[in-house]
Design a protein around this motif. Sequence first.
Motif, PDB file in Angstrom:
ATOM      1  N   GLU A 154       0.841  -1.196   0.000  1.00 29.09           N
ATOM      2  CA  GLU A 154       0.000   0.000   0.000  1.00 29.09           C
ATOM      3  C   GLU A 154       0.876   1.245   0.000  1.00 29.09           C
ATOM      4  O   GLU A 154       1.988   1.240   0.553  1.00 29.09           O
ATOM      5  CB  GLU A 154      -0.926   0.015   1.229  1.00 29.09           C
ATOM      6  N   SER A 155       0.367   2.326  -0.611  1.00 31.84           N
ATOM      7  CA  SER A 155       1.061   3.605  -0.620  1.00 31.84           C
ATOM      8  C   SER A 155       0.075   4.712  -0.253  1.00 31.84           C
ATOM      9  O   SER A 155      -1.053   4.731  -0.750  1.00 31.84           O
ATOM     10  CB  SER A 155       1.669   3.882  -1.998  1.00 31.84           C
ATOM     11  N   VAL A 156       0.499   5.608   0.626  1.00 33.78           N
ATOM     12  CA  VAL A 156      -0.327   6.750   1.014  1.00 33.78           C
ATOM     13  C   VAL A 156       0.524   8.009   0.950  1.00 33.78           C
ATOM     14  O   VAL A 156       1.742   7.970   1.133  1.00 33.78           O
ATOM     15  CB  VAL A 156      -0.922   6.581   2.433  1.00 33.78           C
ATOM     16  N   SER A 157      -0.103   9.139   0.672  1.00 36.02           N
ATOM     17  CA  SER A 157       0.633  10.400   0.567  1.00 36.02           C
ATOM     18  C   SER A 157      -0.262  11.551   0.976  1.00 36.02           C
ATOM     19  O   SER A 157      -1.494  11.420   1.050  1.00 36.02           O
ATOM     20  CB  SER A 157       1.145  10.621  -0.859  1.00 36.02           C
ATOM     21  N   THR A 158       0.367  12.699   1.237  1.00 32.35           N
ATOM     22  CA  THR A 158      -0.378  13.900   1.590  1.00 32.35           C
ATOM     23  C   THR A 158       0.365  15.133   1.101  1.00 32.35           C
ATOM     24  O   THR A 158       1.580  15.101   0.898  1.00 32.35           O
ATOM     25  CB  THR A 158      -0.590  13.994   3.113  1.00 32.35           C
ATOM     26  N   ALA A 159      -0.395  16.198   0.909  1.00 31.07           N
ATOM     27  CA  ALA A 159       0.198  17.482   0.539  1.00 31.07           C
ATOM     28  C   ALA A 159       0.819  18.140   1.770  1.00 31.07           C
ATOM     29  O   ALA A 159       0.573  17.730   2.912  1.00 31.07           O
ATOM     30  CB  ALA A 159      -0.867  18.389  -0.070  1.00 31.07           C
ATOM     31  N   TYR A 160       1.628  19.180   1.533  1.00 31.33           N
ATOM     32  CA  TYR A 160       2.244  19.921   2.638  1.00 31.33           C
ATOM     33  C   TYR A 160       2.175  21.406   2.346  1.00 31.33           C
ATOM     34  O   TYR A 160       2.493  21.846   1.234  1.00 31.33           O
ATOM     35  CB  TYR A 160       3.700  19.487   2.811  1.00 31.33           C
ATOM     36  N   ASP A 161       1.733  22.171   3.343  1.00 31.27           N
ATOM     37  CA  ASP A 161       1.633  23.626   3.214  1.00 31.27           C
ATOM     38  C   ASP A 161       2.311  24.345   4.372  1.00 31.27           C
ATOM     39  O   ASP A 161       2.061  25.525   4.623  1.00 31.27           O
ATOM     40  CB  ASP A 161       0.170  24.055   3.124  1.00 31.27           C
TER      41      ASP A 161
END
Length: 416
Positions: free
Chosen positions: A280-287
Amino acid sequence: MKRVLAALAAICAVVALPGQAWAAEGPLPYSFDPAGRVVRGAASTGDAPALAAGGTYRDSIGPGEKRVYRLDLDSRSDAYVSAVAVPGKGERVDYSDGITVTVQDRDGYSCSDNSTTFESAQFARPIAAYAYRTIGRGGASCQAAGAYYAVVERKTKDIAGQGDWAVELRQAQEPPVRTGGPSTAPTSWPSGSPAPLTGDGTDRAGGTGFNDAPELRKGVWRSGIVPGQTLFYRVPVTWGQQLYAGAELGSSPSGTGSGRAYLPGALVMRLYNPLRGSVESVSTAYDGKQKAVELDPLPPVAYENRFGIGDKVEGMRAAGSFYLAVTLSPEVAASFGTAHALTLRVNVKGQALQGPSYDGVAPDLGAAGGAPVARSGAMRVVGVAGIGTGSVLVLGLGVWTLVARRRAGRRAAAGW
């Protein structure tokens, strides 16, 4: 304080060593198996070099190329071939770029194939895929003893400036289970995630690959991470147990709440099974504000998962060391600096069960390199050796984590 100064001195000495920095045109840092043999995959099955069971090998592959290797298999054992692809540092990659591994029989029939791509996080990092020949899955193909072929293909969009990727190959075999073993995948399992662990956490710097990944048990773990870096960790999970894991990127003093930049797919975490297959792969944006990713609930590790459908079920087929690979986008540096805090929250739940009754020596998939659990420290020297640019800020983060560890009295993370 003496320990902090000593650690900083050691780190500075290593960073200053010649040949250790990340050159812009050089490969990404990755810890290859030092015992791995150099091999050159062929363009045709007629010239394919053999990969021995239990062996690790090194090769390279260019854009759009294929590499073929021979497997000499019996008619009893399941066989797995994995390929870890390591692009060049700073190399541009596309959503669909990646590698595909296929195992074929002598008639060209595909026993299995699996691909791993960069997906929405379009920046260079090590990725891995595997394929296998399994016995007793129905049908007459891929069951006989003899020569088989592992085909590693690099799929890439036509992007200027792409070079060869380094590749690490491994073949593993698994003996059959005795008559009467499970043959169908479970259809249900506990699907709710427990509440995340809390506590100050324990410092644990990550490795640069599968071969030097330090071990994590249940707990909260902290490290520093710099943009463009991939950290590897391994988590032992045995039969009957479920793995839960999440990663958090700390807020940036230069970007918290400012809204000055928004970077999609900035933090990526991928889970690999003990055979180096992607689960499985998960990701998120960064601000600039703190962000978190978490794996979806996965089934307990069970032999019969291999008869299921989808990576999340099939991938949980064997007990051993599962690997977490966490990457921070290199684009983070321009907007938010080069020193960032990473927190991992890991839990393994469920009673350990007796494994399958193998008709032969059970495979050891939990001791494939990696550091013992006692290996700790906010800034492991070997992990810092390849940082180069931004080293001073990373050293600052190392001081922060070391001081925090002293202040926390090295308390273990609180239980779920």
